[in-house]
Scaffold this active site. Structure first.
Site, PDB file in Angstrom:
ATOM      1  N   HIS A 191     -41.180  57.341  30.024  1.00 42.06           N
ATOM      2  CA  HIS A 191     -39.332  56.471  29.329  1.00 42.06           C
ATOM      3  C   HIS A 191     -38.447  55.406  29.688  1.00 42.06           C
ATOM      4  CE1 HIS A 191     -38.873  60.856  27.256  1.00 42.06           C
ATOM      5  NE2 HIS A 191     -38.740  60.054  26.635  1.00 42.06           N
ATOM      6  N   ASP A 457     -45.445  62.472  23.038  1.00 38.25           N
ATOM      7  CA  ASP A 457     -45.838  63.632  23.567  1.00 38.25           C
ATOM      8  C   ASP A 457     -47.023  63.882  22.876  1.00 38.25           C
ATOM      9  OD1 ASP A 457     -44.214  63.761  25.152  1.00 38.25           O
ATOM     10  OD2 ASP A 457     -42.495  63.934  24.296  1.00 38.25           O
ATOM     11  N   CYS A 504     -41.478  58.329  15.390  1.00 38.37           N
ATOM     12  CA  CYS A 504     -40.539  57.476  16.162  1.00 38.37           C
ATOM     13  C   CYS A 504     -41.435  57.229  17.470  1.00 38.37           C
ATOM     14  CB  CYS A 504     -38.679  57.664  16.178  1.00 38.37           C
ATOM     15  SG  CYS A 504     -39.114  59.599  16.761  1.00 38.37           S
TER      16      CYS A 504
HETATM   17  C1  PEP Z   1     -42.628  61.041  21.559  1.00 38.18           C
HETATM   18  O1  PEP Z   1     -42.624  61.844  21.707  1.00 38.18           O
HETATM   19  O2  PEP Z   1     -43.020  59.821  20.179  1.00 38.18           O
HETATM   20  C2  PEP Z   1     -40.362  60.882  21.534  1.00 38.18           C
HETATM   21  C3  PEP Z   1     -40.121  59.185  20.478  1.00 38.18           C
HETATM   22  O3  PEP Z   1     -39.674  61.146  21.965  1.00 38.18           O
HETATM   23  P1  PEP Z   1     -39.582  60.707  23.893  1.00 38.18           P
HETATM   24  O4  PEP Z   1     -40.676  59.541  23.571  1.00 38.18           O
HETATM   25  O5  PEP Z   1     -38.116  60.648  23.748  1.00 38.18           O
HETATM   26  O6  PEP Z   1     -40.388  62.580  24.534  1.00 38.18           O
HETATM   27 MG    MG Z   2     -41.076  63.471  22.849  1.00 37.34          MG
END
Ligand code: PEP
Ligand code: MG
Length: 584
Positions: A191, A457, A504
């Protein structure tokens, strides 16, 4: 000049002065020193001992004033380590005989003592290990000139160098004078890296030895596209990168011209392209890059860098503001996804052995229904002012969807009872980012209005590759056949139930993957705003029918490498086609 190579985490080029950020850990490098430098190295050691001692005495004095003498006495153990003749003599002797830098020798001597203490039966002595470690870190900071400062103290434009940065550190950078950052550890989809992309701060992570090689004040060049970092560049390199920097700015400006053009394939299949945001301040960038709404609003940042929890009213105002600014385009608000690499001091969430597999996201929200409902009411209230949708993160099975929807219904009832308006038809979706959810996507699809695939994830769980660990970053393969099969399964399940499906995760923001994802049938791409123009350009250059064939072929391949080769060949063809069209 030293050149380091890490993981390109956020695009762009920047050139500036290094600022070693206060870090829990530093990478100590072994360097040879000449015989003549030994006295200098010894005096560096002695100065650091004196400085560290006076720092500890000062802390002791403050603690004694505020909390009483008995608390301050804990630091006596730290002082004893600093005054330990055996340690001091051993460091000085080894400096004289081994000809290595003092940071390296000092760390080595301390390690030896720690190993001895670890083997002792005496609990008191074992407990001294943490004192030795604490003093060791303080000494190293002084030897390496690392100041205990926060990002808010930075007064000039700098490039932050750190062992690691938390997403909440990165979240404040745009307000500080930070023009780029590099870290020793971390992966592309941490992140921290995602936040850097959103804030358009060039970054390279996973350099392993950056804190060991770079000193505060060194001149750095960061290339966020290739992962190259140059320390104290020579004139020729500097000139080369200054030129690259101008080229990059020109390139991004040109892409912005695509802003008003529709996002559709050559044969007319329309695809939604929206943005991922973490902070409402990113909205102007979403609009200027041509994003049609928000496909993922990561609301957990609302809860970070503050001492209290955000109230319903405060959240409602922020969500409403975003919804109004982007109306009639959609804003998908993801409910709290805390845990994993995002921690919060206000909530008492214990440190876990496996935070990414632990008390995270919807699991935490369902365990704290009071907190969750504050957010659900805020989202519902904002839905009266724009095209708002809600999305639950980390769904692993239908029970969680049902439990979350139950709380959503109860939040709706509370608002109805108070005559507060909201969109009764607000769409409810889930992130599909856990393999179990992907495998039962057909069942989940019957309960929701849309899916958004969270590849960050999904890849880490499907391939068992920690997304923040640079050591295994080579295994983090978005186009691994297993991942492609999961994506295909999710898309087909969604379409069979007549719901739309987007993506996403960061994979949606990688241009090279766009034709493949179009071919797999994605209805929506949600990516960091900076990536939108390039994705749009590629989508406008492919034929849907060709992309479908590409994805069918990709699904027959055995390795991620084979898929990568296939898509890069295809990619080159598109680029050639585009160039030929320009030439006509
Ligand atoms: C993901 O896991 O792809 C996602 C968009 O959520 P985050 O990156 O916030 O875990
Ligand atoms: Mg995620």
């Amino acid at each position: 000049m030293i050149t380091l190579k890490g993981i390109a985490a956020s695009p762009g080029i920047c050139i500036g002065k290094a600022f070693l950020f206060d870090i829990r850990q530093v990478s100590v490098i072994k360097k040879r020193i000449s015989k003549e430098s030994i006295p200098k190295e010894i005096s560096r050691f002695e100065e650091a001992l004196i400085k560290t001692r006076s720092e500890i005495l000062k802390i002791q004095e403050n603690i004694s004033k505020e909390m009483g003498l008995e608390h301050a006495e804990i630091f006596n153990a730290h002082l004893l380590v600093l005054e330990d003749r055996m340690i001091i003599d051993e460091v000085i002797n080894r400096l004289k005989t081994e000809h290595h830098n003092v940071e390296y020798i000092f760390t080595n001597v301390l390690k030896k003592y720690i190993t001895v203490f670890q083997k002792m039966d005496d609990e008191y002595l074992r407990e001294r290990i943490s004192d030795i470690e604490d003093v060791g870190k303080r000494m190293l900071r002084n030897l390496m000139g690392i100041k205990r400062r926060t990002l808010a103290d930075i007064k000039e434009k700098v490039i932050v160098v750190a062992y690691d940065l938390s997403p909440s550190d990165t979240a404040t950078m745009h307000k500080q004078n930070v023009i780029g950052f590099i870290t020793d550890i971390g992966g592309k989809t941490s992140h921290t890296a995602i936040m850097a992309k959103s804030l358009e701060i060039p970054a390279v992570v996973g350099l392993e030895i950056a804190t060991g090689e770079v000193k505060s004040g060194d001149i750095l060049i960061i290339d966020g596209m290739t992962g190259v970092v140059c320390v104290n560049p020579d004139k020729k390199t500097l000139l080369k990168y200054q030129k690259e920097e101008r080229k990059y700015t020109k390139f991004t400006k040109e892409l912005e011209d695509l802003r008003e053009l529709p996002c559709q394939t050559k044969d007319g299949k329309g695809i939604e392209i929206s943005a991922n945001i973490e902070l409402p301040e990113e909205i102007p960038s979403v609009i200027s890059h041509g994003g049609k709404g928000i496909g993922l609003y990561r609301t957990e940042y609302f809860y970070m860098n503050r001492d209290d929890l955000p109230s319903e009213e405060e959240q409602y105002r922020a969500y409403r503001d975003v919804a109004e600014k982007l109306k009639p385009d959609a804003v998908i608000i993801r409910t709290l996804d805390l845990g994993g690499d995002k921690f919060l001091s206000q909530l008492e969430v214990p440190r876990e052995m496996n935070p990414f597999l632990g008390w995270r996201a919807i699991r935490l929200s369902l365990a704290k229904p009071g907190l969750f409902k504050v957010q659900l009411r805020a989202i519902l209230r904002a839905s009266a002012y724009g095209n708002v949708k809600v999305m639950y993160p980390m769904i692993s099975g239908v029970e969680e969807v049902d439990a979350a929807n139950k709380l959503l219904n109860s939040a709706k009832k509370e608002l109805r009872d108070k005559n507060i308006s909201f969109d009764k038809n607000m769409e409810v979706g889930v992130m599909i980012e856990i393999p179990s959810a992907a495998l039962i996507a057909d069942i989940i699809a019957k309960r929701v209005d849309f899916f958004s695939i969270g590849t960050n994830d999904l890849i880490q769980y499907a391939l068992a590759v920690d997304r923040v660990n640079e050591k295994i970053a080579y295994l983090y393969e978005p186009v691994h056949p297993a991942v492609l099969r999961l994506i295909k399964r999710i898309v087909d399940a969604a379409h069979k139930s007549k719901i739309w499906v987007g993506m996403c995760g960061e994979m949606a923001g990688e241009v090279a993957f766009a034709p493949l994802l179009v071919g797999l049938g994605l209805d929506e791409f949600s990516a960091p705003a900076v990536a939108i123009p390039q994705i749009k350009k590629i989508i406008r250059s492919v034929n849907y029918e060709d992309a479908k064939k590409l994805s069918e072929k990709a699904l027959t391949l055995s390795t991620g490498k084979e898929v990568e080769d296939l898509i890069s060949r295809y990619f080159r063809e598109i680029l050639r086609g585009d160039t030929q069209q320009h030439e006509k």
